[in-house]
Design an enzyme around this catalytic site. Sequence first.
Site, PDB file in Angstrom:
ATOM      1  N   GLY A  17       0.447  -1.063  -0.029  1.00 41.28           N
ATOM      2  CA  GLY A  17       0.323  -0.042   0.276  1.00 41.28           C
ATOM      3  C   GLY A  17       0.743   1.444   0.075  1.00 41.28           C
ATOM      4  CB  ILE A  18       0.533   4.426   1.811  1.00 42.46           C
ATOM      5  CG1 ILE A  18      -1.356   4.579   1.706  1.00 42.46           C
ATOM      6  CG2 ILE A  18       0.975   6.112   2.081  1.00 42.46           C
ATOM      7  CD1 ILE A  18      -2.085   5.407   2.176  1.00 42.46           C
ATOM      8  CE1 TYR A 152      -7.172   3.282  10.650  1.00 43.60           C
ATOM      9  CE2 TYR A 152      -8.446   4.655  10.100  1.00 43.60           C
ATOM     10  CZ  TYR A 152      -7.558   3.888  10.328  1.00 43.60           C
ATOM     11  OH  TYR A 152      -6.248   4.345   9.270  1.00 43.60           O
ATOM     12  CE  LYS A 156      -4.646   5.256  11.498  1.00 45.13           C
ATOM     13  NZ  LYS A 156      -2.798   4.826  11.213  1.00 45.13           N
ATOM     14  CB  ILE A 187      -5.882   5.464   0.278  1.00 46.14           C
ATOM     15  CG1 ILE A 187      -5.848   7.100   0.822  1.00 46.14           C
ATOM     16  CG2 ILE A 187      -4.450   5.558  -1.140  1.00 46.14           C
ATOM     17  CD1 ILE A 187      -5.693   8.748  -0.292  1.00 46.14           C
ATOM     18  CB  THR A 189      -4.097   0.060  -0.286  1.00 50.22           C
ATOM     19  OG1 THR A 189      -4.938   0.118   0.880  1.00 50.22           O
ATOM     20  CG2 THR A 189      -3.900   1.068  -0.031  1.00 50.22           C
ATOM     21  CD  GLN A 253     -18.428  15.667   1.275  1.00 49.87           C
ATOM     22  OE1 GLN A 253     -19.300  16.203   0.806  1.00 49.87           O
ATOM     23  NE2 GLN A 253     -17.812  15.289   2.392  1.00 49.87           N
TER      24      GLN A 253
HETATM   25  N1  LIG Z   1      -6.317   2.378   2.252  1.00 52.45           N
HETATM   26  C1  LIG Z   1      -7.255   3.830   3.477  1.00 52.45           C
HETATM   27  O1  LIG Z   1      -7.821   3.901   2.702  1.00 52.45           O
HETATM   28  C2  LIG Z   1      -6.329   4.873   3.943  1.00 52.45           C
HETATM   29  C3  LIG Z   1      -6.904   6.256   4.527  1.00 52.45           C
HETATM   30  C4  LIG Z   1      -6.088   6.582   5.433  1.00 52.45           C
HETATM   31  C5  LIG Z   1      -4.786   6.606   6.664  1.00 52.45           C
HETATM   32  N2  LIG Z   1      -4.986   4.752   5.876  1.00 52.45           N
HETATM   33  C6  LIG Z   1      -3.197   4.395   7.074  1.00 52.45           C
HETATM   34  O2  LIG Z   1      -2.018   4.434   6.153  1.00 52.45           O
HETATM   35  C7  LIG Z   1      -1.521   2.857   6.571  1.00 52.45           C
HETATM   36  C8  LIG Z   1      -1.337   2.515   5.353  1.00 52.45           C
HETATM   37  O3  LIG Z   1      -2.176   1.914   5.379  1.00 52.45           O
HETATM   38  P1  LIG Z   1      -2.288   1.262   3.548  1.00 52.45           P
HETATM   39  O4  LIG Z   1      -3.482   0.721   3.365  1.00 52.45           O
HETATM   40  O5  LIG Z   1      -1.402   0.966   2.837  1.00 52.45           O
HETATM   41  O6  LIG Z   1      -2.426  -0.442   4.736  1.00 52.45           O
HETATM   42  P2  LIG Z   1      -1.550  -2.451   3.668  1.00 52.45           P
HETATM   43  O7  LIG Z   1      -2.698  -2.721   4.746  1.00 52.45           O
HETATM   44  O8  LIG Z   1      -1.928  -1.598   1.883  1.00 52.45           O
HETATM   45  O9  LIG Z   1      -0.551  -1.738   4.847  1.00 52.45           O
HETATM   46  C9  LIG Z   1       0.165  -2.127   5.674  1.00 52.45           C
HETATM   47  C10 LIG Z   1       1.385  -2.333   5.993  1.00 52.45           C
HETATM   48  O10 LIG Z   1       1.709  -2.982   7.854  1.00 52.45           O
HETATM   49  C11 LIG Z   1       2.109  -3.733   8.369  1.00 52.45           C
HETATM   50  N3  LIG Z   1       1.968  -3.870   8.817  1.00 52.45           N
HETATM   51  C12 LIG Z   1       0.555  -4.353  10.311  1.00 52.45           C
HETATM   52  N4  LIG Z   1       0.823  -4.256  11.414  1.00 52.45           N
HETATM   53  C13 LIG Z   1       2.998  -4.035  11.678  1.00 52.45           C
HETATM   54  C14 LIG Z   1       3.158  -3.845  12.599  1.00 52.45           C
HETATM   55  N5  LIG Z   1       2.666  -4.217  13.789  1.00 52.45           N
HETATM   56  N6  LIG Z   1       4.466  -4.026  12.500  1.00 52.45           N
HETATM   57  C15 LIG Z   1       5.211  -3.839  10.959  1.00 52.45           C
HETATM   58  N7  LIG Z   1       4.084  -4.107  10.095  1.00 52.45           N
HETATM   59  C16 LIG Z   1       2.813  -4.081  10.407  1.00 52.45           C
HETATM   60  C17 LIG Z   1       1.463  -5.059   7.059  1.00 52.45           C
HETATM   61  O11 LIG Z   1       2.116  -5.671   6.952  1.00 52.45           O
HETATM   62  C18 LIG Z   1       0.754  -4.286   5.962  1.00 52.45           C
HETATM   63  O12 LIG Z   1       2.250  -4.005   4.901  1.00 52.45           O
HETATM   64  C19 LIG Z   1      -2.109   2.922   7.741  1.00 52.45           C
HETATM   65  O13 LIG Z   1      -1.674   3.833   8.864  1.00 52.45           O
HETATM   66  C20 LIG Z   1      -3.516   3.659   7.504  1.00 52.45           C
HETATM   67  O14 LIG Z   1      -4.158   3.397   8.989  1.00 52.45           O
HETATM   68  C21 LIG Z   1      -5.221   3.961   4.269  1.00 52.45           C
END
Ligand SMILES: NC(=O)c1ccc[n+]([C@@H]2O[C@H](COP(=O)([O-])OP(=O)(O)OC[C@H]3O[C@@H](n4cnc5c(N)ncnc54)[C@H](O)[C@@H]3O)[C@@H](O)[C@H]2O)c1
Length: 253
Positions: A17-18, A152, A156, A187, A189, A253
Site C-alpha cells: 500500500g502507501i 481506529y 488515529k 486510498i 490499497t 464538507q
Molecule cells: N488505505 C486507506 O484507505 C487509508 C486511509 C487513511 C489512512 N491509512 C493509513 O495508511 C497507513 C498504510 O495503510 P495501507 O492502506 O497502505 O495498508 P496496507 O494494509 O496496504 O499496508 C499496511 C502494512 O503495514 C504492515 N503492518 C501491520 N502491522 C504491522 C506491525 N505491527 N509492524 C510492522 N508492520 C505492520 C502490514 O504488513 C502491511 O504491509 C496505515 O497507517 C493506515 O491506517 C490508510
Amino acid sequence: MGRVDGKIALVTGAASGIGLQASLRLAEEGARVMMTDINVENGKKEAEKLGRNAEFLKLDITLEEDWISVLRETVKRFQSLDILVNSAGMVLIADVEQISLEDWRHVHAVNLDGTFLGCKHGVRVMKEFGAGSIINLSSVSGLIGGFNLAAYNSSKGAVRMLTKSVALHCARSGYGIRCNSIHPTFIETPMLDSMIQDAPDPEKARQTLIRQVPLKRIGTTDDVAKMIVYLASDESTFVTGTEMVIDGGVVAQ
Ligand SMILES: NC(=O)c1ccc[n+]([C@@H]2O[C@H](COP(=O)([O-])OP(=O)(O)OC[C@H]3O[C@@H](n4cnc5c(N)ncnc54)[C@H](O)[C@@H]3O)[C@@H](O)[C@H]2O)c1
C-alpha cells in the site's frame, strides 16, 4: 537532482500500500530506503526490485527491541537517518459496543504505540545527525468520526496529537527535526480492498465510498506518496506539527 537526493529513509509498512509506494517514490527521488514490515516475503521482494536504492529488514512496530536493532542496523549500513515514514497500521471495523478490550488494545498497540515508538527512537537517532523529517500516517478518521471505527478513530486521533507534541519538543530542543501527520481518505490499497470485500455487496460498498468524496474517486497510493516526498524533502523546511489532509474534499464538507 532528485527531491530527496542523498537522504536516508526508513519506511514502516513498506511491504504494501502507501508504505510501498512511498518507498518507490523516495527511491526514485534519490533517497536510499530501508523498507521494513512484518510481511518479510513481500517486503524483501519489493526491496529487491529497487536494487541498490533499497534494503529490507523485519520490523514489528509494536516491539521496542525491534526499533532499537533496526535503527542501529540502518545507521550502520547507510550512515544516517533523515526521513522516517510511520505507515504501518491496521483497521478494525467495530463500534464501541462490539469491540472487545483485547481488540481495542491491539489496534492501539499497532497504530498508536507503534507510531510512538517510531517517534521516540527516530528522534533519538536523528538528533545525532542534526536534522530529520518524521511523517506519521493518521487518517481522515483522526479528524472525523465514524460510528463503526471506535478504536481506529481513537488511535488515529491520538497519532494526530502525538505528532504535534513531537514537533514542538523537537523545535524547542533545536534538533532540526520536523514531524507532521498525513490524513488520507479512502486510498486504493489492500487495507481498503479487504474492507470492501468484507461488505455484503462489494461493488455497492465501493460506490458508497466514492459518493462520499467530493472529487468522486478513491485516492491512489501515489496521491499520498507525493505528499510524503514533499514532507520528506527540503521543500517543506518550515512545515512542522501540522496535519496534511489528502481527501478529495471529504473534511471540507
Ligand atoms: N488505505 C486507506 O484507505 C487509508 C486511509 C487513511 C489512512 N491509512 C493509513 O495508511 C497507513 C498504510 O495503510 P495501507 O492502506 O497502505 O495498508 P496496507 O494494509 O496496504 O499496508 C499496511 C502494512 O503495514 C504492515 N503492518 C501491520 N502491522 C504491522 C506491525 N505491527 N509492524 C510492522 N508492520 C505492520 C502490514 O504488513 C502491511 O504491509 C496505515 O497507517 C493506515 O491506517 C490508510
